[in-house]
Design a protein around this motif. Structure first.
Motif, PDB file in Angstrom:
ATOM      1  N   VAL A 100      42.364  59.885  87.729  1.00 42.78           N
ATOM      2  CA  VAL A 100      43.629  60.168  87.061  1.00 42.78           C
ATOM      3  C   VAL A 100      43.804  61.670  86.912  1.00 42.78           C
ATOM      4  O   VAL A 100      42.873  62.387  86.523  1.00 42.78           O
ATOM      5  N   ILE A 101      44.976  62.153  87.236  1.00 42.74           N
ATOM      6  CA  ILE A 101      45.316  63.564  87.008  1.00 42.74           C
ATOM      7  C   ILE A 101      46.113  63.656  85.715  1.00 42.74           C
ATOM      8  O   ILE A 101      47.163  63.025  85.576  1.00 42.74           O
ATOM      9  N   LEU A 102      45.612  64.413  84.772  1.00 40.79           N
ATOM     10  CA  LEU A 102      46.333  64.679  83.530  1.00 40.79           C
ATOM     11  C   LEU A 102      46.139  66.149  83.215  1.00 40.79           C
ATOM     12  O   LEU A 102      45.059  66.578  82.796  1.00 40.79           O
ATOM     13  N   PHE A 141      51.095  63.489  84.473  1.00 38.15           N
ATOM     14  CA  PHE A 141      50.161  62.376  84.653  1.00 38.15           C
ATOM     15  C   PHE A 141      50.411  61.797  86.034  1.00 38.15           C
ATOM     16  O   PHE A 141      51.547  61.478  86.389  1.00 38.15           O
ATOM     17  N   ARG A 142      49.334  61.638  86.814  1.00 34.24           N
ATOM     18  CA  ARG A 142      49.490  61.100  88.169  1.00 34.24           C
ATOM     19  C   ARG A 142      48.278  60.252  88.539  1.00 34.24           C
ATOM     20  O   ARG A 142      47.137  60.601  88.208  1.00 34.24           O
ATOM     21  N   TYR A 143      48.565  59.131  89.209  1.00 31.12           N
ATOM     22  CA  TYR A 143      47.491  58.301  89.755  1.00 31.12           C
ATOM     23  C   TYR A 143      47.935  57.787  91.114  1.00 31.12           C
ATOM     24  O   TYR A 143      49.041  57.254  91.257  1.00 31.12           O
ATOM     25  N   ASP A 144      47.085  57.950  92.107  1.00 32.18           N
ATOM     26  CA  ASP A 144      47.361  57.459  93.457  1.00 32.18           C
ATOM     27  C   ASP A 144      46.616  56.149  93.658  1.00 32.18           C
ATOM     28  O   ASP A 144      45.383  56.124  93.758  1.00 32.18           O
ATOM     29  N   GLY A 145      47.368  55.067  93.730  1.00 32.34           N
ATOM     30  CA  GLY A 145      46.804  53.729  93.842  1.00 32.34           C
ATOM     31  C   GLY A 145      47.697  52.744  93.124  1.00 32.34           C
ATOM     32  O   GLY A 145      48.696  53.109  92.497  1.00 32.34           O
ATOM     33  N   GLY A 146      47.367  51.469  93.186  1.00 34.03           N
ATOM     34  CA  GLY A 146      48.198  50.433  92.588  1.00 34.03           C
ATOM     35  C   GLY A 146      48.269  50.537  91.083  1.00 34.03           C
ATOM     36  O   GLY A 146      47.270  50.831  90.417  1.00 34.03           O
ATOM     37  N   ILE A 147      49.447  50.261  90.514  1.00 42.00           N
ATOM     38  CA  ILE A 147      49.611  50.416  89.067  1.00 42.00           C
ATOM     39  C   ILE A 147      48.862  49.329  88.302  1.00 42.00           C
ATOM     40  O   ILE A 147      48.465  49.544  87.155  1.00 42.00           O
ATOM     41  N   TYR A 148      48.657  48.177  88.918  1.00 37.70           N
ATOM     42  CA  TYR A 148      47.929  47.132  88.199  1.00 37.70           C
ATOM     43  C   TYR A 148      46.427  47.393  88.231  1.00 37.70           C
ATOM     44  O   TYR A 148      45.713  47.040  87.285  1.00 37.70           O
ATOM     45  N   TYR A 149      45.952  48.048  89.296  1.00 34.13           N
ATOM     46  CA  TYR A 149      44.558  48.498  89.270  1.00 34.13           C
ATOM     47  C   TYR A 149      44.402  49.579  88.203  1.00 34.13           C
ATOM     48  O   TYR A 149      43.412  49.607  87.462  1.00 34.13           O
ATOM     49  N   LEU A 150      45.385  50.473  88.104  1.00 30.91           N
ATOM     50  CA  LEU A 150      45.357  51.499  87.064  1.00 30.91           C
ATOM     51  C   LEU A 150      45.310  50.863  85.679  1.00 30.91           C
ATOM     52  O   LEU A 150      44.580  51.325  84.790  1.00 30.91           O
ATOM     53  N   THR A 151      46.055  49.789  85.501  1.00 29.85           N
ATOM     54  CA  THR A 151      46.049  49.086  84.214  1.00 29.85           C
ATOM     55  C   THR A 151      44.658  48.554  83.894  1.00 29.85           C
ATOM     56  O   THR A 151      44.166  48.687  82.766  1.00 29.85           O
ATOM     57  N   GLY A 152      44.005  47.934  84.877  1.00 30.97           N
ATOM     58  CA  GLY A 152      42.638  47.465  84.672  1.00 30.97           C
ATOM     59  C   GLY A 152      41.676  48.600  84.405  1.00 30.97           C
ATOM     60  O   GLY A 152      40.748  48.486  83.590  1.00 30.97           O
ATOM     61  N   LEU A 153      41.905  49.716  85.076  1.00 28.97           N
ATOM     62  CA  LEU A 153      41.081  50.909  84.877  1.00 28.97           C
ATOM     63  C   LEU A 153      41.206  51.416  83.437  1.00 28.97           C
ATOM     64  O   LEU A 153      40.204  51.782  82.800  1.00 28.97           O
ATOM     65  N   PHE A 154      42.434  51.461  82.921  1.00 30.34           N
ATOM     66  CA  PHE A 154      42.643  51.873  81.533  1.00 30.34           C
ATOM     67  C   PHE A 154      41.813  51.022  80.579  1.00 30.34           C
ATOM     68  O   PHE A 154      41.150  51.532  79.672  1.00 30.34           O
ATOM     69  N   ILE A 178      63.685  51.482  82.016  1.00 29.41           N
ATOM     70  CA  ILE A 178      63.510  50.142  81.475  1.00 29.41           C
ATOM     71  C   ILE A 178      62.243  50.020  80.644  1.00 29.41           C
ATOM     72  O   ILE A 178      62.118  49.134  79.798  1.00 29.41           O
ATOM     73  N   THR A 179      61.289  50.926  80.844  1.00 27.47           N
ATOM     74  CA  THR A 179      60.031  50.879  80.093  1.00 27.47           C
ATOM     75  C   THR A 179      59.994  51.854  78.925  1.00 27.47           C
ATOM     76  O   THR A 179      58.964  51.962  78.248  1.00 27.47           O
ATOM     77  N   ALA A 180      61.085  52.543  78.676  1.00 24.99           N
ATOM     78  CA  ALA A 180      61.068  53.571  77.634  1.00 24.99           C
ATOM     79  C   ALA A 180      60.839  52.993  76.248  1.00 24.99           C
ATOM     80  O   ALA A 180      60.113  53.575  75.437  1.00 24.99           O
ATOM     81  N   GLY A 181      61.457  51.855  75.948  1.00 29.38           N
ATOM     82  CA  GLY A 181      61.376  51.295  74.601  1.00 29.38           C
ATOM     83  C   GLY A 181      59.968  51.106  74.082  1.00 29.38           C
ATOM     84  O   GLY A 181      59.600  51.639  73.026  1.00 29.38           O
ATOM     85  N   PRO A 182      59.111  50.349  74.795  1.00 29.33           N
ATOM     86  CA  PRO A 182      57.732  50.178  74.326  1.00 29.33           C
ATOM     87  C   PRO A 182      56.968  51.493  74.226  1.00 29.33           C
ATOM     88  O   PRO A 182      56.187  51.688  73.288  1.00 29.33           O
ATOM     89  N   ASN A 183      57.201  52.390  75.179  1.00 32.94           N
ATOM     90  CA  ASN A 183      56.464  53.652  75.167  1.00 32.94           C
ATOM     91  C   ASN A 183      56.861  54.540  73.995  1.00 32.94           C
ATOM     92  O   ASN A 183      56.010  55.148  73.333  1.00 32.94           O
ATOM     93  N   VAL A 184      58.152  54.615  73.724  1.00 30.73           N
ATOM     94  CA  VAL A 184      58.628  55.403  72.583  1.00 30.73           C
ATOM     95  C   VAL A 184      58.034  54.865  71.286  1.00 30.73           C
ATOM     96  O   VAL A 184      57.577  55.625  70.420  1.00 30.73           O
ATOM     97  N   ALA A 185      58.011  53.554  71.145  1.00 31.04           N
ATOM     98  CA  ALA A 185      57.494  52.941  69.914  1.00 31.04           C
ATOM     99  C   ALA A 185      56.019  53.276  69.702  1.00 31.04           C
ATOM    100  O   ALA A 185      55.594  53.558  68.570  1.00 31.04           O
ATOM    101  N   PRO A 229      49.963  56.268  79.564  1.00 34.64           N
ATOM    102  CA  PRO A 229      50.375  57.574  80.096  1.00 34.64           C
ATOM    103  C   PRO A 229      51.334  58.330  79.175  1.00 34.64           C
ATOM    104  O   PRO A 229      51.149  59.530  78.926  1.00 34.64           O
ATOM    105  N   SER A 230      52.341  57.646  78.667  1.00 28.30           N
ATOM    106  CA  SER A 230      53.310  58.299  77.781  1.00 28.30           C
ATOM    107  C   SER A 230      52.647  58.805  76.510  1.00 28.30           C
ATOM    108  O   SER A 230      52.894  59.934  76.061  1.00 28.30           O
TER     109      SER A 230
END
Length: 421
Positions: free
Chosen positions: A410-412, A356-369, A247-254, A150-151
């Motif tokens: 996914v809404i983007l 960026f928006r997704y309605d549903g579980g974040i781990y399902y979103l991860t599998g979707l990605f 807490i998740t900024a570091g990996p996303n920024v990189a 997403p980032s």
């Protein structure tokens, strides 16, 4: 050498019996073409077979996946990589288990996608396998889950928008985690506690340095973060509200910084591009408390007895492979908002905004990605030829990836903001 259509499988899902792996397999079963040639891979034939039986309930009409039993030895993984065009890897902690998976794919021209958020490990994989992957034609994209797709896509979308609509470079993108309903899986907790034992503080510092993942030297211009933000962790922006340390900024920024470099650096987003990410909060007091808690938590995790206690609790109460039941995550939402400032030396530079928006579980979103990115690589020969190979980023899949995500909920969206006088 590049993956060929003559291989036995289009994709293999490695780690299919884990929490995220099962959700990815569900999305493949319900949403991807029925003629897809795919397999589930893991160490236990019994657990893999049980997962295949579970998948039948989602779509009994389609051809079910084959099963490939494998260990995580390099020889076995080389054999697995030679059977497929793409490996989707959900076996974490990645620093502990997945280095040979990346090596096998890089050597055999097999595309690879994962959902890690382990920046020191990604840095290590770039150093070890980027050149081999370029030579073989393997497109290897780590962090194509909630971290950091997403980032990365928001930053890419805004930079492209300013360039195409206004012919302007981008000076800064700021993203806020506007809303996130979730609880961590057992695998996420295991990764957070284990990575500090695997890498030294020096290795953390080296991989987390600004622009460490970028193949191009960082921009000469660097906008200083306000002093109050550095001390108190709080930043206020007109269009995003009150923000604090995420807490998740570091990996996303990189990953965003690596995208900047891979896409051409000064020629893509612009020579002065900066990216920052925060968590949206109600007010400055809450922001300071969260910032302080994150800082103290990191310090505590460095202390071995504290880390061991957390590891024990995580293993006994929320072990890897476990997560929230899917029916309890149906009403969850994740939403990120971002603003971009054009690189103009004027009092009121042009701005753009994105969501960026997704309605549903974040781990399902991860599998979707994972699944939708795989379809981009399988279907778009022009894109894969242009990318060539190497350790790449989600943004490099570009508009085809965005289009597929939009088609599955996914809404983007993005727009140029009105000009200020």
């Amino acid at each position: 050498m590049a993956p060929t259509r003559s291989r036995k499988y289009d994709l293999i899902l490695l780690g299919a019996t884990g929490y995220t792996g099962k959700l990815c397999a569900e999305h493949i079963t319900t949403s991807l073409p029925t003629h897809l040639k795919w397999a589930l891979a893991g160490r236990s034939l019994e657990r893999l077979s049980a997962t295949v039986e579970e998948l039948k309930s989602y779509n009994p009409e389609r051809v079910q996946p084959n099963v490939e039993v494998t260990t995580l030895s390099l020889d076995h993984l080389r054999s697995l990589a030679q059977k497929t065009r793409i490996i989707l890897n959900t076996v974490g902690p990645y620093h502990k288990y997945s280095s040979p998976v990346v090596q096998a794919c890089a050597e055999n021209g097999t595309h690879y996608l994962d959902v890690t958020g382990e920046t020191p490990w990604v840095y290590e994989m770039i150093q070890k396998h980027h050149d081999a992957a370029k030579k073989s034609g393997a497109i290897i994209i780590p962090e194509i889950g909630l971290e950091s797709a997403p980032s990365d896509l928001l930053a890419w979308t805004l930079a492209i928008l300013l360039k195409e609509e206004l012919s302007l470079n981008t000076k800064e993108v700021v993203t806020s985690v506007h809303k996130i309903d979730s609880q961590p899986s057992g695998g996420t907790l295991a990764t957070a506690t284990g990575i500090l034992e695997h890498y030294s503080l020096a290795e953390f510092a080296r991989s987390s340095a600004p622009w460490a993942l970028s193949p191009i030297t960082r921009p000469k211009f660097s906008r200083a973060v306000p002093l109050a933000t550095r001390l108190l962790g709080v930043r206020k922006l007109q269009h995003l509200g009150t923000l604090t340390t995420s807490i998740t900024a570091g990996p996303n920024v990189a990953i965003v910084q690596r995208s900047w470099g891979l896409l051409g650096g000064p020629k893509s987003y612009g020579p002065n591009f900066q990216y920052h990410e925060y968590l949206r909060v109600k007010n400055s007091l809450v922001g300071f408390i969260i910032h302080a808690a994150i800082c103290l938590g990191f310090v505590a995790m460095i202390i071995p007895p504290v880390r061991w206690l957390i590891q024990w609790a995580a293993h006994n109460f929320y072990a890897p492979g476990q997560g929230a039941p899917k029916d309890t995550t149906a009403t969850d939402t994740v939403e990120l908002r971002a603003i971009a400032e054009a690189d103009q030396d004027v009092p009121n530079p042009r701005m753009a905004t994105a969501k960026f928006r997704y309605d549903g579980g974040i781990y399902y979103l991860t599998g979707l990605f994972l699944a939708e990115a795989a379809m981009v690589l399988l279907n778009d020969d022009d894109l894969t030829a242009r990318l060539g190979g190497g350790l790449l980023t989600p943004a490099m899949l570009g508009q085809p990836f965005v289009d597929r995500l939009r088609n599955v909920g996914v809404i983007l969206e993005s727009r140029i903001m009105p000009e200020q006088q």
